[in-house]
Design a protein around this motif. Structure first.
Motif, PDB file in Angstrom:
ATOM      1  N   ALA A  34     -38.032  18.623   9.941  1.00  0.00           N
ATOM      2  CA  ALA A  34     -37.269  19.148   8.635  1.00  0.00           C
ATOM      3  C   ALA A  34     -38.329  20.230   8.021  1.00  0.00           C
ATOM      4  O   ALA A  34     -38.054  21.441   7.534  1.00  0.00           O
ATOM      5  N   MET A  35     -39.669  19.858   8.026  1.00  0.00           N
ATOM      6  CA  MET A  35     -40.708  21.090   7.625  1.00  0.00           C
ATOM      7  C   MET A  35     -40.786  22.140   8.378  1.00  0.00           C
ATOM      8  O   MET A  35     -40.782  23.343   7.780  1.00  0.00           O
ATOM      9  N   GLN A  53     -43.312  25.977  -2.359  1.00  0.00           N
ATOM     10  CA  GLN A  53     -42.083  25.338  -2.720  1.00  0.00           C
ATOM     11  C   GLN A  53     -41.604  24.472  -1.857  1.00  0.00           C
ATOM     12  O   GLN A  53     -41.078  23.445  -2.037  1.00  0.00           O
ATOM     13  N   VAL A  54     -41.540  24.830  -0.659  1.00  0.00           N
ATOM     14  CA  VAL A  54     -40.946  24.048   0.700  1.00  0.00           C
ATOM     15  C   VAL A  54     -41.801  22.693   0.532  1.00  0.00           C
ATOM     16  O   VAL A  54     -41.217  21.623   0.974  1.00  0.00           O
ATOM     17  N   SER A  55     -43.194  22.816   0.680  1.00  0.00           N
ATOM     18  CA  SER A  55     -44.083  21.723   0.730  1.00  0.00           C
ATOM     19  C   SER A  55     -43.544  20.618  -0.325  1.00  0.00           C
ATOM     20  O   SER A  55     -43.488  19.425  -0.180  1.00  0.00           O
ATOM     21  N   ASP A  56     -43.487  21.424  -1.755  1.00  0.00           N
ATOM     22  CA  ASP A  56     -43.020  20.499  -2.828  1.00  0.00           C
ATOM     23  C   ASP A  56     -41.780  19.845  -2.650  1.00  0.00           C
ATOM     24  O   ASP A  56     -41.220  18.511  -3.056  1.00  0.00           O
ATOM     25  N   LEU A  57     -40.617  20.699  -2.247  1.00  0.00           N
ATOM     26  CA  LEU A  57     -39.406  20.011  -2.070  1.00  0.00           C
ATOM     27  C   LEU A  57     -39.202  18.981  -1.096  1.00  0.00           C
ATOM     28  O   LEU A  57     -38.624  18.118  -1.535  1.00  0.00           O
ATOM     29  N   LEU A  58     -40.135  19.224  -0.064  1.00  0.00           N
ATOM     30  CA  LEU A  58     -39.822  17.916   0.899  1.00  0.00           C
ATOM     31  C   LEU A  58     -40.714  16.844   0.492  1.00  0.00           C
ATOM     32  O   LEU A  58     -40.112  15.717   0.865  1.00  0.00           O
ATOM     33  N   VAL A 129     -29.893  20.707   2.770  1.00  0.00           N
ATOM     34  CA  VAL A 129     -28.805  19.992   3.688  1.00  0.00           C
ATOM     35  C   VAL A 129     -29.160  20.406   5.261  1.00  0.00           C
ATOM     36  O   VAL A 129     -28.820  19.637   6.064  1.00  0.00           O
ATOM     37  N   PRO A 130     -29.251  21.486   5.471  1.00  0.00           N
ATOM     38  CA  PRO A 130     -29.285  21.749   6.907  1.00  0.00           C
ATOM     39  C   PRO A 130     -30.596  21.221   7.783  1.00  0.00           C
ATOM     40  O   PRO A 130     -30.430  21.414   8.758  1.00  0.00           O
ATOM     41  N   LEU A 131     -31.310  20.619   6.769  1.00  0.00           N
ATOM     42  CA  LEU A 131     -32.554  19.944   7.239  1.00  0.00           C
ATOM     43  C   LEU A 131     -32.216  18.332   7.626  1.00  0.00           C
ATOM     44  O   LEU A 131     -32.903  17.963   8.380  1.00  0.00           O
TER      45      LEU A 131
END
Length: 267
Positions: A34-35, A53-58, A129-131
């Motif tokens: 996912a990451m 932002q991606v890191s925080d969101l995950l 959601v695609p992750l």
């Protein structure tokens, strides 16, 4: 005739009291995939996302999956036992995770992240959601390796005799879910996000797709022994999937009817 379940030790290795299990490893693989996919999407021109932002969101999403999955399992599948033993909620060593509970946890995490980062809820949801299907694919393979959540008794040639499922051959429903909820749903979403689309529609496709696939696979999956089939026809998994199907359809109808500019493909 049936296939014999492969003799796989659920524990990969142990160091003192610490054991590394295949199921836990599959969760880590799911998060890693996912990451990777999220960073790949964020790196595209005009994505509107940064690696931070991606890191925080995950991280938010991981907490949502774990907390929501555990709380959902206890409330949906072990509520009576929980009332008698409230501390069971924290007995993660005894297992038990619910995807539907995890979904509610992720939705909560998305809402908190969107609010704190001043982003649209649908923008964040459509990015996340695609992750998810890659994690589902890994998780269901972990269920198969563990020999758990097996299917109903059958005579199909690819049936397995699971060590904990008695002597009867059973559907490998974990692999059905890995294929449909994981691989097929992933491919559908990857195809869909390459097209211009209104905000919220990606989340709608995911909810509709997962809910439909899960509802179908439940006909091959053994119902929980302590719950059985409600009214003799429908399982708890199907009951929990119906709101996802209805919600996904409603979100798609709303997204395409609401006047708004379509999101251009960034593929």
């Amino acid at each position: 005739m049936a296939l014999q379940f492969p003799d796989i030790d659920p524990v990969i290795f142990s160091v003192g009291p610490l054991s590394v299990r295949w199921y836990g490893l599959m969760y880590l693989i799911g998060f890693a995939l996912a990451m990777w996919l999220a960073n790949r999407q964020a790196a595209k021109p005009n994505s509107g996302w940064t690696k931070e932002q991606v890191s925080d969101l995950l991280f938010y999403g991981m907490l949502g999956v774990i907390l929501g999955g555990r709380i959902g399992y206890v409330l949906f599948y072990q509520f009576s036992y929980f009332i008698e033993n409230p501390l069971y909620l924290f007995r993660i060593d005894q297992g038990g995770m619910s995807f539907h509970g995890g979904t509610l946890g992720v939705i909560t995490a998305i809402a908190i992240f969107a609010w704190t980062r001043k982003k649209s809820l649908f923008e964040v949801g459509d990015f996340v959601v695609p992750l998810v299907p890659l994690g589902l694919l890994a998780g269901r393979i972990g269920n198969f390796i563990n020999g758990e959540l097996w299917g109903r008794v059958t005579d199909v040639p690819w049936a397995f005799v699971f060590p904990t499922g008695g002597p009867e051959p059973r559907h490998p429903s974990q692999l059905y879910e890995a294929f449909l909820e994981g691989l097929v749903l992933f491919l559908i979403l990857q195809w869909f996000i390459k097209k211009p689309r209104p905000a919220g529609s990606v989340a709608g496709v995911f909810l509709l797709g997962y809910g439909t696939f899960r509802f179908i696979v439940e006909y091959f999956r053994e119902p929980d022994a302590h719950l059985g089939l409600f009214a003799g026809v429908i399982s708890m998994g199907q009951i929990l999937s119906l709101p996802m199907v209805i919600g996904g359809l409603g979100l798609l109808i709303w997204a395409y009817k609401k006047p708004q500019q379509s999101v251009a493909s960034k593929a």
